[in-house]
Structures are given as C-alpha cells and as structure tokens.
Design a protein around this motif. Structure first.
Motif, PDB file in Angstrom:
ATOM      1  N   GLY A  18      -9.091  -5.537  -5.579  1.00  0.00           N
ATOM      2  CA  GLY A  18      -8.747  -5.772  -7.234  1.00  0.00           C
ATOM      3  C   GLY A  18      -8.407  -7.157  -7.461  1.00  0.00           C
ATOM      4  O   GLY A  18      -8.912  -8.341  -6.930  1.00  0.00           O
ATOM      5  N   GLY A  19      -7.141  -7.297  -7.489  1.00  0.00           N
ATOM      6  CA  GLY A  19      -6.166  -8.475  -7.661  1.00  0.00           C
ATOM      7  C   GLY A  19      -5.446  -8.931  -6.476  1.00  0.00           C
ATOM      8  O   GLY A  19      -5.099 -10.017  -6.391  1.00  0.00           O
TER       9      GLY A  19
ATOM     10  N   SER B 119      -3.040  -7.913  -5.234  1.00  0.00           N
ATOM     11  CA  SER B 119      -1.395  -7.917  -5.558  1.00  0.00           C
ATOM     12  C   SER B 119      -0.759  -7.019  -4.699  1.00  0.00           C
ATOM     13  O   SER B 119       0.401  -6.707  -4.926  1.00  0.00           O
ATOM     14  CB  SER B 119      -1.447  -7.892  -6.790  1.00  0.00           C
ATOM     15  OG  SER B 119      -1.419  -6.710  -7.422  1.00  0.00           O
TER      16      SER B 119
ATOM     17  N   GLY C  57       3.937   1.831 -12.038  1.00  0.00           N
ATOM     18  CA  GLY C  57       5.127   2.000 -12.904  1.00  0.00           C
ATOM     19  C   GLY C  57       6.097   1.008 -12.944  1.00  0.00           C
ATOM     20  O   GLY C  57       6.335   0.212 -12.090  1.00  0.00           O
TER      21      GLY C  57
ATOM     22  N   VAL D 258     -12.758   3.260  -7.977  1.00  0.00           N
ATOM     23  CA  VAL D 258     -12.629   3.382  -9.444  1.00  0.00           C
ATOM     24  C   VAL D 258     -13.460   2.256 -10.347  1.00  0.00           C
ATOM     25  O   VAL D 258     -13.394   0.947 -10.040  1.00  0.00           O
ATOM     26  CB  VAL D 258     -11.209   3.181  -9.839  1.00  0.00           C
ATOM     27  CG1 VAL D 258     -10.918   3.398 -11.449  1.00  0.00           C
ATOM     28  CG2 VAL D 258     -10.442   4.330  -8.945  1.00  0.00           C
TER      29      VAL D 258
ATOM     30  N   PRO E 138       3.591 -15.037  -7.947  1.00  0.00           N
ATOM     31  CA  PRO E 138       2.802 -15.231  -6.746  1.00  0.00           C
ATOM     32  C   PRO E 138       2.110 -16.365  -6.863  1.00  0.00           C
ATOM     33  O   PRO E 138       1.777 -17.080  -5.537  1.00  0.00           O
ATOM     34  CB  PRO E 138       1.741 -13.877  -6.851  1.00  0.00           C
ATOM     35  CG  PRO E 138       2.389 -13.003  -7.733  1.00  0.00           C
ATOM     36  CD  PRO E 138       3.371 -13.742  -8.867  1.00  0.00           C
TER      37      PRO E 138
HETATM   38  C1  LIG Z   1       4.753  -9.689  -8.262  1.00  0.00           C
HETATM   39  C2  LIG Z   1       4.360  -8.336  -8.455  1.00  0.00           C
HETATM   40  C3  LIG Z   1       5.219  -7.269  -8.949  1.00  0.00           C
HETATM   41  C4  LIG Z   1       4.702  -5.923  -8.964  1.00  0.00           C
HETATM   42  N1  LIG Z   1       5.195  -5.161  -9.763  1.00  0.00           N
HETATM   43  C5  LIG Z   1       4.813  -4.064  -9.518  1.00  0.00           C
HETATM   44  C6  LIG Z   1       5.445  -2.818 -10.447  1.00  0.00           C
HETATM   45  O1  LIG Z   1       6.515  -3.256 -11.423  1.00  0.00           O
HETATM   46  N2  LIG Z   1       5.029  -1.720 -10.418  1.00  0.00           N
HETATM   47  C7  LIG Z   1       3.946  -1.170  -9.617  1.00  0.00           C
HETATM   48  O2  LIG Z   1       3.645  -0.146  -9.375  1.00  0.00           O
HETATM   49  N3  LIG Z   1       3.345  -2.021  -8.749  1.00  0.00           N
HETATM   50  C8  LIG Z   1       3.661  -3.351  -8.746  1.00  0.00           C
HETATM   51  N4  LIG Z   1       3.014  -4.369  -7.916  1.00  0.00           N
HETATM   52  C9  LIG Z   1       2.075  -4.126  -7.116  1.00  0.00           C
HETATM   53  C10 LIG Z   1       0.549  -4.283  -7.728  1.00  0.00           C
HETATM   54  O3  LIG Z   1       0.831  -5.059  -8.811  1.00  0.00           O
HETATM   55  C11 LIG Z   1      -0.101  -2.769  -8.060  1.00  0.00           C
HETATM   56  O4  LIG Z   1      -0.266  -2.026  -6.708  1.00  0.00           O
HETATM   57  C12 LIG Z   1      -1.376  -3.117  -8.632  1.00  0.00           C
HETATM   58  O5  LIG Z   1      -1.845  -1.796  -9.054  1.00  0.00           O
HETATM   59  C13 LIG Z   1      -2.381  -3.793  -7.538  1.00  0.00           C
HETATM   60  O6  LIG Z   1      -3.481  -3.905  -8.147  1.00  0.00           O
HETATM   61  P1  LIG Z   1      -4.812  -4.855  -7.497  1.00  0.00           P
HETATM   62  O7  LIG Z   1      -5.954  -5.000  -8.307  1.00  0.00           O
HETATM   63  O8  LIG Z   1      -4.115  -6.279  -7.134  1.00  0.00           O
HETATM   64  O9  LIG Z   1      -4.994  -4.179  -6.173  1.00  0.00           O
HETATM   65  P2  LIG Z   1      -5.490  -4.663  -4.741  1.00  0.00           P
HETATM   66  O10 LIG Z   1      -4.270  -5.209  -4.062  1.00  0.00           O
HETATM   67  O11 LIG Z   1      -6.595  -5.429  -4.856  1.00  0.00           O
HETATM   68  O12 LIG Z   1      -5.720  -3.439  -3.684  1.00  0.00           O
HETATM   69  C14 LIG Z   1      -4.705  -2.391  -3.636  1.00  0.00           C
HETATM   70  C15 LIG Z   1      -5.197  -1.315  -2.936  1.00  0.00           C
HETATM   71  O13 LIG Z   1      -6.089  -0.334  -4.010  1.00  0.00           O
HETATM   72  C16 LIG Z   1      -7.532  -0.277  -3.404  1.00  0.00           C
HETATM   73  N5  LIG Z   1      -8.182  -0.411  -4.629  1.00  0.00           N
HETATM   74  C17 LIG Z   1      -8.356  -1.859  -5.525  1.00  0.00           C
HETATM   75  N6  LIG Z   1      -9.060  -1.412  -6.645  1.00  0.00           N
HETATM   76  C18 LIG Z   1      -9.754  -0.301  -6.363  1.00  0.00           C
HETATM   77  C19 LIG Z   1     -10.822   0.502  -7.036  1.00  0.00           C
HETATM   78  N7  LIG Z   1     -11.172  -0.165  -8.205  1.00  0.00           N
HETATM   79  N8  LIG Z   1     -11.176   1.526  -6.710  1.00  0.00           N
HETATM   80  C20 LIG Z   1     -10.454   2.153  -5.512  1.00  0.00           C
HETATM   81  N9  LIG Z   1      -9.634   1.467  -4.566  1.00  0.00           N
HETATM   82  C21 LIG Z   1      -9.136   0.039  -5.364  1.00  0.00           C
HETATM   83  C22 LIG Z   1      -7.694  -1.508  -2.654  1.00  0.00           C
HETATM   84  O14 LIG Z   1      -8.796  -1.164  -1.714  1.00  0.00           O
HETATM   85  C23 LIG Z   1      -6.065  -1.535  -1.870  1.00  0.00           C
HETATM   86  O15 LIG Z   1      -6.188  -0.309  -0.851  1.00  0.00           O
HETATM   87  C24 LIG Z   1       3.595  -5.605  -8.177  1.00  0.00           C
HETATM   88  C25 LIG Z   1       2.939  -6.644  -7.216  1.00  0.00           C
HETATM   89  C26 LIG Z   1       3.275  -8.048  -7.491  1.00  0.00           C
HETATM   90  C27 LIG Z   1       2.597  -9.154  -6.618  1.00  0.00           C
END
Ligand SMILES: Cc1cc2nc3c(=O)[nH]c(=O)nc-3n(C[C@H](O)[C@H](O)[C@H](O)COP(=O)(O)OP(=O)(O)OC[C@H]3O[C@@H](n4cnc5c(N)ncnc54)[C@H](O)[C@@H]3O)c2cc1C
Length: 275
Positions: free
Chosen positions: A55-56, A58, A134, A184, A237
């Motif tokens: 995804g992103g 992150s 959350g 998803v 970030p």
């Molecule tokens: C500065 C910062 C602050 C943050 N604050 C919070 C916070 O307050 N609360 C919180 O809960 N999290 C927080 N996070 C963590 C992050 O933002 C979350 O976990 C977010 O949901 C990750 O999304 P992503 O698209 O970047 O996932 P990615 O990093 O791209 O993927 C994470 C995981 O999910 C899987 N995945 C991604 N997309 C899908 C999909 N469509 N279907 C199936 N699997 C998938 C990936 O394979 C990997 O295993 C923070 C991160 C940062 C950098």
C-alpha cells in the motif's frame, strides 16, 4: 477496460516505503482494478513467486531485497453508496489504494463523522483493516461495515462482514489465520450525520481549547486538533524515515490499573470497550 498486466524487473522500493530503504523487488506490478489484479495473479511468473501486497509502505521495514513479486495497490474511488435518513448514517465506499487520510478528508467534506480521530494516519485504505488501525480513542472497527477482497489462490472476489474480520487491538483475521491469503480491494464504512465526537482522549480537548474552540467542536475541528497533535509528536516520514510507533498499549485488568494509579496518579488509562 483493464489494461494488460505489466511486470517490471528489479525495481527499487525506495519511493514506496516510509523508511526510505533502497531494497529491490525482483518483480513489481501495479493494479488499478480487481480485473487488473486478477490478470496479474493469473500470470505463471506471479503464481510461482512469493507475493507482497504494497500500500503506502508505512508499516513495512525491508531488511533485504525481496525475491518475489510486489503488487502495488492503486485502486481508487471514493463514494457514498447508501444513506439511511432515519438513522442519519451513510455508507462510504473507498477503493483500497486510496490514501487513508484522503478518505478522512473526503468524509469531512461530506459532513460525515466517525473517522476524524484517525486523521493523518499514513498508508492506504486497504491496509487499514489488517491491523485495525487506531489512534486517539478510535479504531477502524468502530465504523467498519464490510470489505471486499480477492483470494490470491483463486482470484475470487469475496465480501467480509465486520464479524468475519475478527478485529482486535491492532489485529484482524488477515494478520492471523488468513494471513497472505487475501488482497483487500475495497472498504465500506458506516458514518454519521448526527455527530457524536470523542474528544476525551489524550490532548484533544486541550488542543481544541488552544485553537479557541471551547464548545461544540465540529468533526473538522477534531480532525485539525488530531493533525496538530500528531505533527507535534511524530516525525514526518518525508523528512525522517519511520513507521510510526512500534509499541502497543498494554491491556491490563481494572484491579491492576487501580493499583498502578494509586502508585502513579498521573498514569493515563482508557477503558477497553466490551472488556
Ligand atoms: C508516521 C507514522 C504514524 C503512524 N501512526 C499510526 C497510528 O496512529 N495508528 C496505526 O494504527 N498505525 C499507524 N502507523 C502505521 C501505518 O500507518 C498503518 O499500519 C497503515 O495502515 C499501513 O498502511 P500502508 O498502506 O502503508 O501499508 P503497507 O506498509 O504498504 O503494508 C502493511 C502490511 O499490510 C499488507 N497490505 C497492504 N495493503 C494490503 C491490501 N490491500 N490487502 C492485503 N494486505 C495489504 C502488506 O502486505 C503489509 O503486510 C503509522 C505509520 C507512520 C509512518
């Protein structure tokens, strides 16, 4: 119409993870629809490779090159799909590749509340259910209605209800028994027109007061307060690579909490709903 799948080789993941790690993916492809995703999953090269949905980036830390295929989710779309006038609620559907914060902003622009406390969490909508994101007294599961996901082994599109997702504290069935089995593709939330705002958590109410808002904040005010707090606490970030907090709050019994509170009166604590 879905365009033919394009597989790239030896792609740097540096622009696609918030730590800014220059790991390489042996294979890399983007998908913008369920059809494009299915076409990718049907390719023999993809079928044989280990798969990582991105995804992103992150919530990922690459410690080495990835010797498989990275599937980058770029499914877009934000819309209100149903309104319940009697209940004053609306169902909002978001494509899984939309940015989470973009979805929060969209719901605020539609005068809907429910996810304002989750403002500025990085990443995509599709990753949000995986760990039931959350922050500031709210979790995805509070407004979640259902999601759509493609089964990796069959390419079939399936709907998961709230119950079927098995949400817990930063948990879901997709991190447990169904790990790496579904991608998803869309998420539907149920949001409110009659606002019930939660300003009790952390510094939200004091930040609102600092903003000059003493009474009747709007969902946008709460979102602004959360954005201010988050910016003051976590590095961006784009400036310093990070993946947010690595820690989970401990869940303890009321008796243990009372004991700690007696010893450390300043200790913050929040009730776990339903516990
Ligand atoms: C500065 C910062 C602050 C943050 N604050 C919070 C916070 O307050 N609360 C919180 O809960 N999290 C927080 N996070 C963590 C992050 O933002 C979350 O976990 C977010 O949901 C990750 O999304 P992503 O698209 O970047 O996932 P990615 O990093 O791209 O993927 C994470 C995981 O999910 C899987 N995945 C991604 N997309 C899908 C999909 N469509 N279907 C199936 N699997 C998938 C990936 O394979 C990997 O295993 C923070 C991160 C940062 C950098």
């Amino acid at each position: 119409m879905a365009s033919a799948p394009v597989l790239e080789h030896h792609v740097s993941l540096l622009p696609y993870n918030t730590f800014g790690i220059d790991a390489k993916a042996r294979l890399f492809a983007r998908f913008r629809s369920v059809e494009e995703l299915r076409a990718l999953l049907a390719l023999p090269e993809v079928q044989q490779a280990e798969k990582l949905v991105l995804g992103g980036g992150s919530n990922l830390l690459f410690t080495q090159n990835f010797d498989g295929v990275v599937l980058k989710n770029e499914i877009t779309g934000l819309e209100i799909i149903a309104q319940d006038e009697a209940q004053d609620t609306a169902l909002v559907r978001a494509g899984a590749g939309e940015s989470w914060h973009g979805l929060v902003q969209y719901t605020l622009s539609q005068n809907l509340s429910g996810i304002e406390n989750l403002s500025l969490i990085p990443g995509t909508v599709g990753a949000a259910p995986l760990q039931n994101i959350g922050a500031y007294g709210a979790e995805l599961k509070d407004t979640f209605d259902h999601l759509e996901a493609v089964e990796i082994s069959t390419g079939q599109l399936r709907t998961f209800t709230h119950e079927q997702c098995g949400f817990g504290y930063r948990e879901s069935v997709f991190k447990g028994p169904l790990r790496n089995q579904y991608i998803v593709t869309g998420v539907v939330l149920q949001l409110r027109r009659k606002h019930q705002l939660n300003v009790s958590y952390g510094a939200i109410s004091t930040t609102l007061a600092d903003m000059g808002i003493e009474a009747d904040p709007t969902p946008r005010d709460v979102s602004e307060a959360v954005i201010q707090i988050r910016r003051s606490k976590l590095p961006d970030p784009a400036q310093i690579g990070n993946a947010g907090s690595f820690f989970k709050n401990p869940e303890i019994s009321q008796a243990k909490y009372d004991e700690l509170k007696a010893q450390y009166p300043e200790i913050p604590g929040y009730a776990v709903p339903g516990a």
